[in-house]
Design a protein around this motif. Sequence first.
Motif, short mmCIF file in Angstrom:
data_model
loop_
_atom_site.label_atom_id
_atom_site.label_comp_id
_atom_site.label_asym_id
_atom_site.label_seq_id
_atom_site.Cartn_x
_atom_site.Cartn_y
_atom_site.Cartn_z
N LYS A 68 33.31 57.13 66.27
CA LYS A 68 33.91 57.16 64.94
C LYS A 68 34.19 58.86 64.34
CE LYS A 68 31.75 52.61 63.57
NZ LYS A 68 30.32 52.08 63.01
N LYS B 151 23.24 38.76 73.90
CA LYS B 151 22.99 39.96 73.14
C LYS B 151 22.69 41.52 73.69
CE LYS B 151 22.41 40.99 67.77
NZ LYS B 151 22.29 41.20 66.80
N SER B 190 32.19 47.63 72.43
CA SER B 190 30.85 47.17 71.62
C SER B 190 30.55 45.93 71.97
CB SER B 190 32.00 47.31 69.92
OG SER B 190 33.01 46.25 70.49
N VAL B 191 29.53 44.98 71.61
CA VAL B 191 28.82 43.98 71.16
C VAL B 191 29.33 43.27 71.57
CG1 VAL B 191 27.17 42.79 71.22
CG2 VAL B 191 26.40 44.65 70.49
N VAL B 192 30.21 42.60 70.60
CA VAL B 192 31.55 41.49 70.84
C VAL B 192 32.50 41.80 72.23
CG1 VAL B 192 33.48 40.66 69.88
CG2 VAL B 192 30.82 40.95 68.32
N GLU C 136 27.12 38.99 62.73
CA GLU C 136 26.16 40.72 62.69
C GLU C 136 26.85 41.14 64.11
OE1 GLU C 136 22.49 38.53 62.66
OE2 GLU C 136 22.29 38.76 60.35
N MET C 137 27.04 40.42 65.08
CA MET C 137 27.60 41.64 66.21
C MET C 137 28.37 42.25 65.65
SD MET C 137 26.63 38.77 69.62
CE MET C 137 27.56 37.83 69.27
N ILE C 138 29.37 41.19 65.02
CA ILE C 138 30.70 42.19 65.33
C ILE C 138 30.66 43.68 65.05
CG2 ILE C 138 32.77 41.97 63.86
CD1 ILE C 138 32.39 39.42 64.12
N ASN C 139 30.35 43.82 63.95
CA ASN C 139 30.54 45.55 63.83
C ASN C 139 29.49 46.32 64.67
OD1 ASN C 139 32.53 46.18 62.59
ND2 ASN C 139 31.84 45.18 60.48
N GLU C 140 28.51 45.44 65.16
CA GLU C 140 27.40 46.65 65.67
C GLU C 140 27.28 46.93 67.04
OE1 GLU C 140 22.61 45.68 66.42
OE2 GLU C 140 24.02 43.60 66.75
#
Lengths: 344, 267, 145
Positions: A68, B151, B190-192, C136-140
């Motif tokens: 970032k 995940k 990123s994960v998602v 929880e995964m969204i910003n990981e």
Amino acid sequence: MNHQFKLLRKESYSGLIGNLLKSQQVYGPVKQEGYTYYKRISYPDEITEDYIIPQMSAKSFVFPKIEKLFSFVKSKDGVRVEDKNLDTIPKKVIFGVRPCDATGIHNLSAIFLWEPEDSIFKKRREQTTIISFACSSADDYCFCTSLGGGPGNTAGSDIQLIKTGTNDYLAEIITPKGAEIVSSNPGLFEDVDSVEKEKYLVRLPVCFDDSELEDKITDAFDTAIFDDLSMKCVGCGACAFICPVCGCFDIQDETKGSMGQRVRIWDSCGLRQFTLHTSGHNPRDTQGARYRQRLMHKFSYMPDRLGVKGCVGCGRCSRACPVEINIHENLQQITKLVKIHKHE
Amino acid sequence: MEKLREIAGELLKSNDVKVVIGYTKGMNNKVTPFFAKKQEDIAKLICGNSCAQNLAVYLYKKDISDLGKPAIVANIHTLRGIMRLAVEKQIDKKEMIILAIDNAGDIQKLDNLSDLENYLSSVIPQLNEEDQQMLDELNRMTPGERMVFWKQEMKKCIKCYACRQACPLCYCTRCTVEENQPQWIPVASSVVGNLEWHMMRAMHLSGRCVECGQCGKVCPVNIPIHLLPVRIAQEMKTLYGTSTGISLSEKCDMSTFKPDDKENFIG
Amino acid sequence: MEFEPKIVAFVCNWCTYAGADLTGTGRMKYAPNVKIIRFPCTGRIDFMLLVKAFSNGADGIIVSGCHPNDCHYTSGNFHARRRWIVFRALLDFMGIDIERITFTWVSAAEGAKWAEIVNTTVDKIKGIGPYTAYQEMINEAWEEE
């Protein structure tokens, strides 16, 4: 270069990691489903020594796959931009980095610390201490010695540990950062008089002359060799993403509603989109042209401009390639080229 | 092996084909794709159980098409890949010779797609044991456990797109991930975003995947990503009873429907 | 404070949207947790939209269109049905909680059914709770800092 050596007994080894864990984040090679990755650890015995080379290189400690750069919020008063707070970058010590990976970080610094310096990279580099493990074994893909590196190469490392016949470790203190670790852990490191580092290292034959390589590849620009070598390439970015020195990146804005952030992410010159213009024209339209760029950048442009190579001979790209394109084999082929007569 | 070299040699000699797409032994005894263009290349061609890669991906690559009419050494994965590409009108007009190799190492020369269809009519596609075991294991888990599993895997993904590039059915010249208006999939890894990408790829392959498992084999960070399209392929086989990459007349199960399709969840 | 779930409803223009309209003109009340997004047809509802809803913080999803054989475009809902059958299996295999997605047919005449669908879905999601596992995964990011 004369570095100071100390002895770290096998009984003290865990103690050292334990002490480091108290003051900072500690990473090291960890086995996961049969593969080794550099991972954050909480206990000394999570670290494995049974590995040739981790799947991913150590470059992500200084050049993560997502970085970032800044965040922004739009409101009716305008746009507010907030720079990345460099103080949030934590202190880290990375155990068990292979010498080739440490060299990779060293060479990557030549790119990112080229004027103007990249402040985020610089801060990460400062905050990271690298304790490398010299190699006592290698596999068929390793070829660091052909590129001027070696199983005991110290570039990029702060301390290098060399396992001795008695399972103790010789600690070679390379930088002031490394010396600080020694001085802040009194009692763990012992003095040592005679050091025969070489005898504990794996022997890896030199397969080609790297100065010859630079001349040959520079001359080969107009030849068809790159098309031949990359004919089987399917055009993915695996080689670049796992490479310890590949530093190309893309800049993206990730937004959500009226806020977002600008991020820097890994990119690869092997991907078709890398050079695709909005018009639809692509200056590197074939995989051959893209592979040429990859090799030329590593073995001609970087040595020429930055004085370091873009390759450390870790062989990761060959291990990861879906179609077994072997960079070592290809480089040997290039050094065997006879002096080329360029097109008129 | 001898027979393969003999046939391939004759094809090149008679100028019937310009290139033989096959396998050779690369450095460190690894099997690697190989393009035999001259007589002296023929001795380098190999075949055998270790030649598992799906070569169908090369049939629509421009650099290789430019060489001229190809012959392609084809294991079962490649054969099904070729058939499916033909069904989807990607290579149906392409002139080529297929050198089909079965598990026992027997080789058969197929001159056109209807020969290929005949050849495949006796083949019963079967998933390899290891993949079936992994699928069973995942199926036994609770959804929550499966989410934790995926995940962890998605965290490893570096978005190099090796899975897409190595897949013969991922032939789109412009992939949805490269589409940025709207941006369906974040470019960053990123994960998602990774989860969305692999989910989307699996869905886009539904009713089309030929279950070669190539996407999983090539993953540089060892994500068993082939399990997603393969799981869907199994589901579709159970529901609609068709296999992919077998017959010239097959459709895409996902682009069609039956008025009496059964489900038990729409209220 | 009681948990108020965020529900996104993807509905077709010709049946369910008109049905929801009827709920309103019929003065029937239903839970305000739902945000309705109108599509020309269920056949247009890309599976990625459902994933995107979760990725943007939805706790539950409703997908609804014309009953079989009632599609304004003859077969859009048949295509959609098959897509959902397969997509649901994939979601389940990936560990996504498929209980959070309600698939249903609501015609233009079924205003009461729409109110009931929304209310039961909201109650159900209230029971299951917020979808924290997904959020929880969204910003990981990959790197733990």
